[in-house]
Scaffold this active site. Structure first.
Site, PDB file in Angstrom:
ATOM      1  N   ILE A 229      15.761  16.541  36.876  1.00  0.00           N
ATOM      2  CA  ILE A 229      15.373  15.347  37.619  1.00  0.00           C
ATOM      3  C   ILE A 229      16.570  14.858  38.416  1.00  0.00           C
ATOM      4  O   ILE A 229      17.642  14.647  37.872  1.00  0.00           O
ATOM      5  CB  ILE A 229      14.877  14.252  36.646  1.00  0.00           C
ATOM      6  CG1 ILE A 229      13.818  14.835  35.695  1.00  0.00           C
ATOM      7  CG2 ILE A 229      14.340  13.066  37.424  1.00  0.00           C
ATOM      8  CD1 ILE A 229      12.648  15.514  36.375  1.00  0.00           C
ATOM      9  N   GLU A 230      16.361  14.661  39.724  1.00  0.00           N
ATOM     10  CA  GLU A 230      17.493  14.344  40.586  1.00  0.00           C
ATOM     11  C   GLU A 230      17.224  13.201  41.551  1.00  0.00           C
ATOM     12  O   GLU A 230      17.950  13.044  42.530  1.00  0.00           O
ATOM     13  CB  GLU A 230      17.900  15.592  41.368  1.00  0.00           C
ATOM     14  CG  GLU A 230      18.202  16.765  40.472  1.00  0.00           C
ATOM     15  CD  GLU A 230      19.218  17.716  41.045  1.00  0.00           C
ATOM     16  OE1 GLU A 230      20.025  17.276  41.878  1.00  0.00           O
ATOM     17  OE2 GLU A 230      19.203  18.886  40.654  1.00  0.00           O
ATOM     18  N   ASN A 231      16.228  12.381  41.301  1.00  0.00           N
ATOM     19  CA  ASN A 231      15.927  11.300  42.237  1.00  0.00           C
ATOM     20  C   ASN A 231      16.352   9.929  41.723  1.00  0.00           C
ATOM     21  O   ASN A 231      15.899   8.899  42.202  1.00  0.00           O
ATOM     22  CB  ASN A 231      14.440  11.299  42.594  1.00  0.00           C
ATOM     23  CG  ASN A 231      13.546  11.068  41.386  1.00  0.00           C
ATOM     24  OD1 ASN A 231      14.022  10.887  40.264  1.00  0.00           O
ATOM     25  ND2 ASN A 231      12.242  11.080  41.599  1.00  0.00           N
TER      26      ASN A 231
END
Length: 584
Positions: A154-156
């Site tokens: 997850i990178e947001n």
């Protein structure tokens, strides 16, 4: 029921794939080097123990869950969900060779996330789509193949819901006594991670695939912060047996910065980790398999060189220790450690989606369901779920999480948003965005072919709504009046027309209630999807913003590079960005 179809050999060998210290893990699926082969070929040629399929890039926010594997899968069910029977066969082949196969959720850009902790239904969806679930109403991209666990990439910067999702998945794992299941997370090296930090602190995670590149804390600099992560494993992680992996680019073009040669990796490993702080060391994880195979060192792949380094370093150290931190579904394994059990009860296994970002829409709105982000030199192979005026394309945008570039500059700086490159693949072409490498065509994705020289295009800096993970439901924004009718336009003219409406807060032309499954952009740069007559907004991933863009006559709407937005606007007098996107 489905897992019983697996070969007994698969069941007997998969548990031995994960050892104590000397593991190599490879991400696969995004054709990062432009030479991606089928999964089984890597399982045969690479000595790596763990393979991470990337990505499930669309989920949550009442969307239909979907996957993307660049050139490796183009077929789909009538619902729009990709159907990848060959990958399913390859998963079984890899497992029969003793490999562990995980599937990764997220990516550096994509339409995904949650607004709260109500993830029970989605856990059931994942279990029935990819795990040992047997709900025949749920379509399975890999048919009856069963993965060995799930990775949270997850990178947001929206951490909401993932800890409860992990705990819910643990409950499902306990239903299958035939094999061991794993959970992993892929944080950036700055601690704590803005996206999966909460997950790592509140759920039992087996492997942390830490990205020690494209950050100030890379292995190649003086701020390599292995000791910080080791302290986390000792003091903070609910799973005191968690294994930490040093994440590296598998080739010089696989990341914007932080590539380390084999000799440099060996020096860092021996001086910083080996025999010092290695009790939680699990091995190395690489972005990605295609780069590892392309990057030959001493006559062997980059990954195999690292495997040899680990084997030499830990020879005779009991490397067959299986799943020291995993949650096994068998009775004996689930009770072996107090940190792996889940207290969450299972819930409905039905799909959470009530709208579909892959359905055909009217000519007033052409869509793409995922996002892309930008980096100055990382590579990625992505595709875009695109729509023409009346028909649905079979391609989709997928993103390369491991190529993200953090804006970290010093150890005292808190983690900020990250950016990654993507490329757009449609049924007719594949554009690979890569400042250090090349553009490729669909015919070159399996073999090595010379690539044409990329040509730069003007880029601008805009703003993206990436600071919050919350969603808002609205029928309009600050704009007033009616927008332009873009339905009769095509190509760039249509993209410009749509973007003009979006910037005025008029979505697809006005502030009135929308039609189910319509997709548009909000004035603040958020991705918007119509749910029960109202626009539901969600933030784009770091480094991206929502706008309409064209590829020939085809127009897509979704999250894409901030710095490329000006190419699809009628005005272009904004400041130039430091990033560049290359198109052929």
């Amino acid at each position: 029921m489905l897992h019983s179809l697996l070969l007994s050999l698969t069941l007997s060998t998969v548990a031995s794939a994960v050892s104590d210290h000397n593991n190599v893990a490879l991400y696969w699926g995004q054709n990062s080097a432009g030479t991606q082969q089928d999964l089984a070929s890597y399982c045969s040629s690479e000595k790596a123990d763990i393979y991470i399929l990337s990505f499930i890039d669309i989920f949550g926010y009442s969307q239909q869950t979907n996957v993307n594997f660049a050139n490796a899968c183009t077929d789909s069910y009538s619902s729009g969900l990709l159907h990848c029977p060959q990958i399913g066969k390859d998963i079984k082949t890899c497992q029969s060779l003793g490999k562990t196969v995980l599937i990764s959720m997220g990516g550096a850009s994509g339409a995904y996330g949650f607004s709260d902790d109500s993830t029970e239904d989605f856990a059931g969806t994942l279990w029935n789509m990819f795990g040992g679930g047997s709900d025949s109403t749920i379509e399975r991209p890999f048919d009856d193949a069963v993965v060995d666990g799930f990775d949270f990439d997850i990178e947001n910067n929206n951490p909401v819901g993932y800890a409860t999702l992990a705990n819910n998945l643990r409950s499902y794992f306990s239903e299958d006594s035939s094999k061991t299941y794993y959970l992993s997370a892929a944080p950036q090296c700055p601690y704590p991670d803005a996206s999966v930090g909460d997950l790592l602190e509140n759920a039992s995670i087996d492997f942390a695939f830490i990205q020690f590149y494209n950050n100030y804390c890379a292995t190649t600099g003086s701020n390599f912060n292995w000791d910080t992560w080791n302290t986390f494993a000792e003091s903070t992680s609910p799973n005191k047996n968690i294994k930490l992996f040093v994440g590296l680019p598998a080739g010089s073009g696989a990341a914007g910065s932080g590539y380390a040669t084999i000799d440099e990796v060996k020096s860092t490993f021996q001086n910083t980790i080996l025999d010092k702080e290695d009790s939680h060391f699990g091995g190395f994880v690489l972005w990605d398999a295609s780069w590892s195979t392309s990057n030959k060192v001493n006559g062997d792949t980059f990954g195999n060189n690292l495997q040899s380094l680990l084997d030499d370093s830990y020879s005779g150290s009991g490397s067959s220790d299986t799943s020291p931190s995993s949650s096994s579904s068998s009775t004996s394994s689930t009770s072996s450690t107090s940190s792996t059990s889940s207290t969450s009860s299972t819930s409905s296994t039905s799909s959470t989606s009530s709208t579909s970002s892959t359905s055909s829409i009217s000519s007033t709105s052409s869509t793409s369901s995922t996002s892309s982000t930008s980096s100055t030199s990382s590579t990625s192979s992505t595709s875009s779920t695109s729509f023409t005026n009346s028909s649905s394309s079979t391609s989709a945008i997928a993103t390369e999480a491991e190529e993200t570039t953090s804006t970290e500059k010093s150890p005292s700086t808190e983690q900020t948003t990250s950016a990654a490159t993507t490329s757009v693949a449609t049924t007719s072409n594949l554009i690979d965005t890569n400042t250090s490498e090349s553009l490729i065509s669909p015919t070159s994705v399996v073999g090595k072919q010379p690539a044409p020289t990329p040509q730069p295009t003007p880029v601008t800096l805009s703003t993206s709504s990436t600071s919050t993970g919350s969603t808002t439901s609205t029928t309009g924004e600050s704009g007033s009046g009616s927008g332009s009718d873009c339905s009769s336009l095509t190509g760039l003219a249509k993209a410009q027309c749509l973007n003009n409406n979006f910037e005025q807060g008029l979505y697809l032309g006005g502030a009135s209630p929308c039609n189910e499954s319509d997709i548009a952009c909000a004035a603040d740069g958020s991705f918007a999807i119509c749910n029960f007559g109202n626009w539901v907004k969600m933030p784009c991933s770091a480094g991206t913003t929502c706008y309409a863009y064209n590829n020939g006559d085809q127009v897509d709407v979704g999250c894409d590079y901030i710095d490329s937005k000006s190419s699809f606007e009628k005005r272009d007098n904004r400041l130039l960005s430091l990033f560049k996107r290359y198109l052929d």
